[in-house]
Scaffold this active site. Structure first.
Site, PDB file in Angstrom:
ATOM      1  N   SER A  68       0.988  -1.315   0.127  1.00  0.00           N
ATOM      2  CA  SER A  68       0.089  -0.105   0.027  1.00  0.00           C
ATOM      3  C   SER A  68       0.697   1.349  -0.035  1.00  0.00           C
ATOM      4  O   SER A  68       2.008   1.259   0.515  1.00  0.00           O
ATOM      5  CB  SER A  68      -0.789   0.039   1.288  1.00  0.00           C
ATOM      6  OG  SER A  68      -1.889  -1.131   1.169  1.00  0.00           O
TER       7      SER A  68
HETATM    8  N1  SAM Z   1      -1.534  -3.348   3.407  1.00  0.00           N
HETATM    9  C1  SAM Z   1      -0.797  -4.176   2.584  1.00  0.00           C
HETATM   10  C2  SAM Z   1       0.757  -3.851   2.522  1.00  0.00           C
HETATM   11  O1  SAM Z   1       1.118  -2.809   3.075  1.00  0.00           O
HETATM   12  O2  SAM Z   1       1.437  -4.326   1.884  1.00  0.00           O
HETATM   13  C3  SAM Z   1      -1.427  -4.309   0.991  1.00  0.00           C
HETATM   14  C4  SAM Z   1      -2.578  -5.014   1.006  1.00  0.00           C
HETATM   15  S1  SAM Z   1      -2.942  -5.260  -0.557  1.00  0.00           S
HETATM   16  C5  SAM Z   1      -3.196  -3.695  -1.017  1.00  0.00           C
HETATM   17  C6  SAM Z   1      -4.349  -6.155  -0.110  1.00  0.00           C
HETATM   18  C7  SAM Z   1      -4.165  -7.710  -0.008  1.00  0.00           C
HETATM   19  O3  SAM Z   1      -5.509  -8.141   0.443  1.00  0.00           O
HETATM   20  C8  SAM Z   1      -3.648  -8.281  -1.097  1.00  0.00           C
HETATM   21  O4  SAM Z   1      -2.313  -9.143  -0.588  1.00  0.00           O
HETATM   22  C9  SAM Z   1      -4.727  -9.370  -1.113  1.00  0.00           C
HETATM   23  O5  SAM Z   1      -4.279 -10.533  -1.763  1.00  0.00           O
HETATM   24  C10 SAM Z   1      -5.324  -9.530  -0.067  1.00  0.00           C
HETATM   25  N2  SAM Z   1      -6.833  -9.889  -0.058  1.00  0.00           N
HETATM   26  C11 SAM Z   1      -7.805  -9.744  -0.981  1.00  0.00           C
HETATM   27  N3  SAM Z   1      -8.840 -10.528  -0.445  1.00  0.00           N
HETATM   28  C12 SAM Z   1      -8.672 -11.198   0.686  1.00  0.00           C
HETATM   29  C13 SAM Z   1      -9.478 -11.727   1.545  1.00  0.00           C
HETATM   30  N4  SAM Z   1     -10.639 -12.035   1.232  1.00  0.00           N
HETATM   31  N5  SAM Z   1      -8.632 -12.322   2.638  1.00  0.00           N
HETATM   32  C14 SAM Z   1      -7.250 -12.072   2.773  1.00  0.00           C
HETATM   33  N6  SAM Z   1      -6.595 -11.337   2.109  1.00  0.00           N
HETATM   34  C15 SAM Z   1      -7.311 -10.814   0.828  1.00  0.00           C
END
Ligand code: SAM
Length: 218
Positions: A68
């Site tokens: 992010s």
């Molecule tokens: N905050 C994190 C970082 O700083 O790296 C970034 C998160 S990224 C924007 C969003 C993450 O949510 C992705 O790795 C994606 O695979 C995960 N994701 C999406 N749907 C999900 C779910 N239902 N359960 C768990 N993780 C999920």
């Protein structure tokens, strides 16, 4: 355990500049700014891309996902009002950068990721850096009932709606922060559990997240 990378002067200086930049963008919580100032974001990047690590941008981490943008991490962290010892459920571990920021704020973090390759990578990287969160692999859109209730719940991917099941896993007085909208843009939403049955919902600024994919999601 010493991590394989070093937090050298150049990266520390770049991090201080990032913190100053976040202040100009309206992040006012000193504890959040201090936490951002402590976590070595370049450790989440391949050395080739260290010159990108302290720019205020999201960056690919593989499997179509991103680390992010620092502003987004600071913004969501600020909304959570973390107190030391808060039990926090983070849905979407990703690189683990946000997890580290929450831990620097004193949170006890339960974090869940649905992409196996990302999960396998992050469970090695974070403990190597000294961040011992509770890691889970699976669909976080249903929360993690076995460890509920939580003081705070943070969703780091864009959801089509606020999953009811997450509200049930929030303590009274607890806060849920979740981006809600369509596939293109989402409003940051906070929901405060005012009592067993009452919830206060506030809609804030517009962001663009990767989608929350799962049973209670896209
Ligand atoms: N905050 C994190 C970082 O700083 O790296 C970034 C998160 S990224 C924007 C969003 C993450 O949510 C992705 O790795 C994606 O695979 C995960 N994701 C999406 N749907 C999900 C779910 N239902 N359960 C768990 N993780 C999920």
């Amino acid at each position: 355990m010493a991590y394989k990378f070093v937090d050298n002067y150049r990266e520390q200086g770049a991090r201080r500049k990032l913190v100053a930049h976040l202040e100009t963008r309206g992040i006012t919580d000193r504890r959040v700014l201090r936490a951002i100032g402590k976590v070595p974001r370049h450790f989440f990047f391949d050395e080739t891309f260290w010159n990108q690590a302290y720019k205020d941008i999201a960056f690919p981490i593989g499997a179509g996902q991103t680390i992010s943008q620092p502003y987004t991490v600071a913004y969501q962290s600020q909304l959570l009002h973390i107190s030391k010892g808060d039990k926090v459920l983070e849905i979407g571990t990703g690189s683990g950068y946000q997890t580290c920021v929450l831990m620097e704020l004193g949170a006890n973090v339960y974090t869940i990721e649905r992409q196996e390759s990302i999960y396998q990578h992050t469970i090695k990287v974070l403990p190597g850096m000294g961040y011992h969160a509770h890691f889970f692999y699976g669909d976080g859109s249903k929360g993690i009932a076995a460890h509920a209730p939580y003081d705070k719940i943070l969703v780091t991917a864009g959801a089509p709606f606020v999953p009811e099941i997450l509200l049930k896993q929030l303590k009274v007085g607890g806060i849920l922060v979740i981006p809600v909208g369509d596939e293109k843009t989402q409003k940051m939403v906070t929901v405060i559990r005012a009592s067993e049955t009452e919830f206060e919902r506030i809609e804030l600024d517009t962001f663009r997240f990767v989608p929350l994919v799962g049973d209670q999601a896209w």
